[in-house]
Scaffold this motif. Structure first.
Motif, PDB file in Angstrom:
ATOM      1  N   ALA A 169      -1.842   2.627  -2.038  1.00 33.86           N
ATOM      2  CA  ALA A 169      -1.524   4.035  -1.831  1.00 33.86           C
ATOM      3  C   ALA A 169      -0.355   4.191  -0.866  1.00 33.86           C
ATOM      4  O   ALA A 169      -0.051   3.291  -0.074  1.00 33.86           O
ATOM      5  CB  ALA A 169      -2.748   4.781  -1.296  1.00 33.86           C
ATOM      6  N   ASN A 170       0.275   5.360  -0.927  1.00 36.51           N
ATOM      7  CA  ASN A 170       1.405   5.644  -0.051  1.00 36.51           C
ATOM      8  C   ASN A 170       0.968   5.721   1.403  1.00 36.51           C
ATOM      9  O   ASN A 170       1.600   5.143   2.290  1.00 36.51           O
ATOM     10  CB  ASN A 170       2.069   6.955  -0.485  1.00 36.51           C
ATOM     11  N   ASP A 171      -0.120   6.457   1.668  1.00 38.49           N
ATOM     12  CA  ASP A 171      -0.557   6.605   3.050  1.00 38.49           C
ATOM     13  C   ASP A 171      -2.067   6.803   3.165  1.00 38.49           C
ATOM     14  O   ASP A 171      -2.586   6.990   4.249  1.00 38.49           O
ATOM     15  CB  ASP A 171       0.161   7.790   3.713  1.00 38.49           C
ATOM     16  N   ASN A 224      -9.235 -11.448   3.127  1.00 38.09           N
ATOM     17  CA  ASN A 224      -8.407 -10.253   3.250  1.00 38.09           C
ATOM     18  C   ASN A 224      -6.953 -10.643   3.082  1.00 38.09           C
ATOM     19  O   ASN A 224      -6.659 -11.746   2.593  1.00 38.09           O
ATOM     20  CB  ASN A 224      -8.663  -9.535   4.584  1.00 38.09           C
ATOM     21  N   GLU A 225      -6.014  -9.775   3.500  1.00 37.38           N
ATOM     22  CA  GLU A 225      -4.593 -10.084   3.295  1.00 37.38           C
ATOM     23  C   GLU A 225      -4.138 -11.293   4.115  1.00 37.38           C
ATOM     24  O   GLU A 225      -3.056 -11.828   3.889  1.00 37.38           O
ATOM     25  CB  GLU A 225      -3.726  -8.858   3.625  1.00 37.38           C
ATOM     26  N   GLY A 226      -4.965 -11.738   5.074  1.00 39.11           N
ATOM     27  CA  GLY A 226      -4.617 -12.914   5.868  1.00 39.11           C
ATOM     28  C   GLY A 226      -5.158 -14.214   5.311  1.00 39.11           C
ATOM     29  O   GLY A 226      -4.914 -15.279   5.874  1.00 39.11           O
ATOM     30  N   GLY A 227      -5.911 -14.124   4.218  1.00 36.24           N
ATOM     31  CA  GLY A 227      -6.486 -15.332   3.627  1.00 36.24           C
ATOM     32  C   GLY A 227      -8.003 -15.297   3.654  1.00 36.24           C
ATOM     33  O   GLY A 227      -8.619 -14.245   3.886  1.00 36.24           O
ATOM     34  N   PHE A 228      -8.633 -16.456   3.432  1.00 32.28           N
ATOM     35  CA  PHE A 228     -10.089 -16.517   3.431  1.00 32.28           C
ATOM     36  C   PHE A 228     -10.642 -16.335   4.845  1.00 32.28           C
ATOM     37  O   PHE A 228     -10.055 -16.799   5.825  1.00 32.28           O
ATOM     38  CB  PHE A 228     -10.571 -17.864   2.871  1.00 32.28           C
ATOM     39  N   ALA A 263      -6.643   0.116   4.706  1.00 35.80           N
ATOM     40  CA  ALA A 263      -5.430   0.887   4.947  1.00 35.80           C
ATOM     41  C   ALA A 263      -4.388   0.505   3.897  1.00 35.80           C
ATOM     42  O   ALA A 263      -4.542  -0.502   3.197  1.00 35.80           O
ATOM     43  CB  ALA A 263      -4.904   0.602   6.351  1.00 35.80           C
ATOM     44  N   PRO A 264      -3.317   1.293   3.754  1.00 40.02           N
ATOM     45  CA  PRO A 264      -2.276   0.943   2.784  1.00 40.02           C
ATOM     46  C   PRO A 264      -1.755  -0.478   2.999  1.00 40.02           C
ATOM     47  O   PRO A 264      -1.516  -0.902   4.124  1.00 40.02           O
ATOM     48  CB  PRO A 264      -1.186   1.982   3.047  1.00 40.02           C
ATOM     49  N   ALA A 265      -1.627  -1.211   1.901  1.00 40.05           N
ATOM     50  CA  ALA A 265      -1.149  -2.596   1.850  1.00 40.05           C
ATOM     51  C   ALA A 265      -2.206  -3.613   2.259  1.00 40.05           C
ATOM     52  O   ALA A 265      -1.963  -4.816   2.171  1.00 40.05           O
ATOM     53  CB  ALA A 265       0.121  -2.809   2.671  1.00 40.05           C
TER      54      ALA A 265
END
Length: 342
Positions: A169-171, A224-228, A263-265
């Motif tokens: 999402a944008n925000d 998550n976005e940081g890995g396992f 959150a976004p991203a």
């Protein structure tokens, strides 16, 4: 389309979007539309350049938080501070310009002359000399889409699945939860007392009904976005959004409790176990994160909401948008898993 290789997980790219409505709804007054009698939702939209009904809509006009034409000095719709009308005022190279929609006959003291039924009632004499914007700082839209499809439906087996979720999402934040659908099969049952109160008070925040027959599965987060993660974490699948309300705490107003909050991203690599739900069960992937996520105006769009015309949406029917709470429907079945649009 068919569900991808289960061993790799099912991707869920979640965004919020707004779509261009019919010309009658968009331009109202010019077409003498009885539903939108005074003005449309966006009479400045250039459908020839940006697309007509069904196209993606994006905000394209700079709306400052100030309005010198209003007795309060503030705008009911603006969000961003404009230097020349701020204090201390700035002196930009390009100062405010004349407003082409200004009508000198509009008198704030005479309702019969008003251009609008709601504040600001009259267009201001001046407007910012900013061009139409191509990218805004933030935008909260009214229709969630998953993998490019609005309100998708997926058929899964009564077993565990791995989902790889991205908030694109944008925000907008998403606080993702699981509930068994209500009798409509498309919605989450909300607390009836809070739902009734929300019809007249927009800051009332209805929450889902919690019991053994309505609660869905929990999340088992593995990455998550940081890995396992170092170890799997069980995340409550039915924890609605709450806020820190203690004024003595530095984080007052911030989100406190939540389910799978993204959150976004941000991304989440999760496992969801559907094995305890019999064939035919319909579950809803549900969101209640407000926009913006910080406490203030907590309400998010849901079905059975009041008719908010002329400045907002009409009453929203179950199974239809705009609705920022119902993200996706899962039907438990022994059939081959298929993803299809509504």
């Amino acid at each position: 389309m068919t569900v991808p290789n289960e061993a790799l997980g099912i991707p869920l790219v979640i965004q919020d979007r707004t779509f261009v409505p019919s010309d009658k709804q968009m331009y109202g007054a010019a077409l003498a539309d009885p539903v939108w009698p005074q003005y449309g939702q966006d009479p400045t939209w250039d459908s020839a350049r940006w697309g007509g009904e069904g196209s993606l809509w994006y905000h394209h006009v700079y709306m400052p938080a100030q309005n010198p034409g209003d007795p309060s000095g503030m705008s009911a719709f603006g969000r961003w501070m404009y230097g020349p009308w701020f204090w201390p005022p700035a002196s930009p190279l390009h100062p405010p310009i004349n407003n082409p929609y200004y009508d000198a006959a509009c008198d704030l003291n005479d309702p019969l002359t008003w251009q609008y039924d709601t504040d600001p009632f009259c267009e201001p004499r001046l407007i910012p000399s900013t061009p139409n914007i191509s990218v805004g700082m933030e935008q909260f839209n009214d229709t969630p889409i998953v993998n490019g499809t609005a309100y998708p439906k997926v058929t899964l087996h009564p077993k565990s699945y791995r989902f790889r979720i991205l908030n694109a999402a944008n925000d907008r934040f998403w606080n993702l939860q699981w509930y068994v659908a209500d009798a409509t099969g498309t919605e989450v049952a909300l607390d009836p007392a809070l739902l009734a109160a929300a019809q007249t008070d927009p800051v009332v925040f209805p929450t889902p009904v919690h019991n053994a027959s309505t609660d869905g599965p929990d999340w088992i987060q593995i990455g998550n976005e940081g890995g396992f993660l170092p170890a799997p974490v069980v995340v409550d699948g039915q924890q609605e959004t709450t806020w820190i309300t203690d004024p003595t705490r530095f984080q007052v107003g911030n989100v406190d409790l939540h389910s799978l909050l993204l959150a976004p991203a941000e991304r989440a690599d999760v496992v969801v176990d559907f094995s305890r739900f019999p064939a035919g069960t319909k579950l809803i992937l549900y969101n209640d994160a407000p926009a913006a996520s910080r406490r203030g105006f907590p309400a998010t769009t849901t079905t059975r909401s009041p008719d908010l015309r002329p400045v907002g949406a009409p009453a929203i029917l179950p199974g239809y948008g705009p609705n920022t709470r119902t993200i996706m429907q899962v039907t438990i079945s022994d059939a081959t898993p298929l993803l299809r649009s509504t």
